[in-house]
Structures are given as structure tokens and as C-alpha cells.
Design a protein around this motif. Structure first.
Motif, PDB file in Angstrom:
ATOM      1  N   SER A 106       0.803  -1.127   0.019  1.00 56.78           N
ATOM      2  CA  SER A 106       0.049   0.177   0.016  1.00 56.78           C
ATOM      3  C   SER A 106       0.784   1.304  -0.057  1.00 56.78           C
ATOM      4  CB  SER A 106      -0.856   0.118   1.364  1.00 56.78           C
ATOM      5  OG  SER A 106      -1.595   1.424   1.442  1.00 56.78           O
ATOM      6  N   TYR A 164      -0.034   3.916   1.523  1.00 58.35           N
ATOM      7  CA  TYR A 164      -0.816   4.639   2.829  1.00 58.35           C
ATOM      8  C   TYR A 164       0.551   5.311   3.539  1.00 58.35           C
ATOM      9  CZ  TYR A 164      -2.746   5.746   7.017  1.00 58.35           C
ATOM     10  OH  TYR A 164      -3.538   6.435   8.261  1.00 58.35           O
ATOM     11  N   ALA A 190      -4.904   0.429   5.101  1.00 56.58           N
ATOM     12  CA  ALA A 190      -4.764   1.839   5.163  1.00 56.58           C
ATOM     13  C   ALA A 190      -5.670   2.174   6.386  1.00 56.58           C
ATOM     14  CB  ALA A 190      -5.016   2.761   4.121  1.00 56.58           C
ATOM     15  N   TRP A 217      -8.974   4.686   7.687  1.00 52.50           N
ATOM     16  CA  TRP A 217     -10.174   5.297   7.221  1.00 52.50           C
ATOM     17  C   TRP A 217     -11.046   5.878   8.157  1.00 52.50           C
ATOM     18  CZ3 TRP A 217     -10.306   5.048   2.113  1.00 52.50           C
ATOM     19  CH2 TRP A 217      -9.380   4.224   1.302  1.00 52.50           C
ATOM     20  N   ARG A 260      -9.665   8.767   3.441  1.00 53.58           N
ATOM     21  CA  ARG A 260      -8.311   7.996   3.846  1.00 53.58           C
ATOM     22  C   ARG A 260      -7.638   8.858   4.761  1.00 53.58           C
ATOM     23  NH1 ARG A 260      -3.862   5.041  -0.053  1.00 53.58           N
ATOM     24  NH2 ARG A 260      -2.663   6.860   0.446  1.00 53.58           N
ATOM     25  N   ASP A 287      -4.557   9.537   5.700  1.00 55.79           N
ATOM     26  CA  ASP A 287      -3.497  10.551   5.126  1.00 55.79           C
ATOM     27  C   ASP A 287      -3.717  11.336   4.152  1.00 55.79           C
ATOM     28  OD1 ASP A 287      -3.946   8.441   2.987  1.00 55.79           O
ATOM     29  OD2 ASP A 287      -1.821   8.022   2.786  1.00 55.79           O
TER      30      ASP A 287
END
Length: 70
Positions: A2, A4, A48, A50, A64, A66
């Protein structure tokens, strides 16, 4: 793998506390404008973290973590 980028622990705790106490927060979504959101839930999925939140107009959004700036 990912892409993320984990957020700071203090920001994560702030979101969780706001969800627990039903406090509105002003956040900026990456590339957008500042908006007030009511955090509903913070969770992990697909590598990730959320946020489910309610907008001032009553819509529910999933973001998300980030992509948020405080």
C-alpha cells in the motif's frame, strides 16, 4: 504494498476522541477546502486507515486518514 502514509499518533487520537465525544472538527482534505466534519468511526481496511464522517449537510463520507490535514 500500500502507498498509505501513517498519520501522527496525536492526530489519530484526536479523531478517535472526536468520534467518541461527537465533536465536530475542521479538516482539509488533500487538494481541497477546509470543512467541518463529525467523525463517526476510525478503522483499518486494505492496509490503510479510514474515517467515516458526517458533513454539515448530513452526508456521510469515507476518507483515507493520510489525505487529511488538521
Amino acid at each position: 504494498m500500500s502507498d498509505y502514509r501513517p498519520i501522527a499518533c496525536a492526530d489519530h487520537e484526536r479523531l478517535e476522541f472526536a468520534a467518541l465525544t461527537r465533536q465536530w472538527l475542521e479538516v482539509t482534505v488533500e487538494g481541497g477546502m477546509a470543512q467541518r466534519l463529525l467523525p463517526l468511526d476510525v478503522y483499518t481496511r486494505a492496509g490503510a486507515e479510514w474515517l467515516d464522517a458526517q458533513t454539515e449537510s448530513g452526508d456521510t463520507v469515507t476518507l483515507r486518514l493520510d489525505t487529511l490535514k488538521f
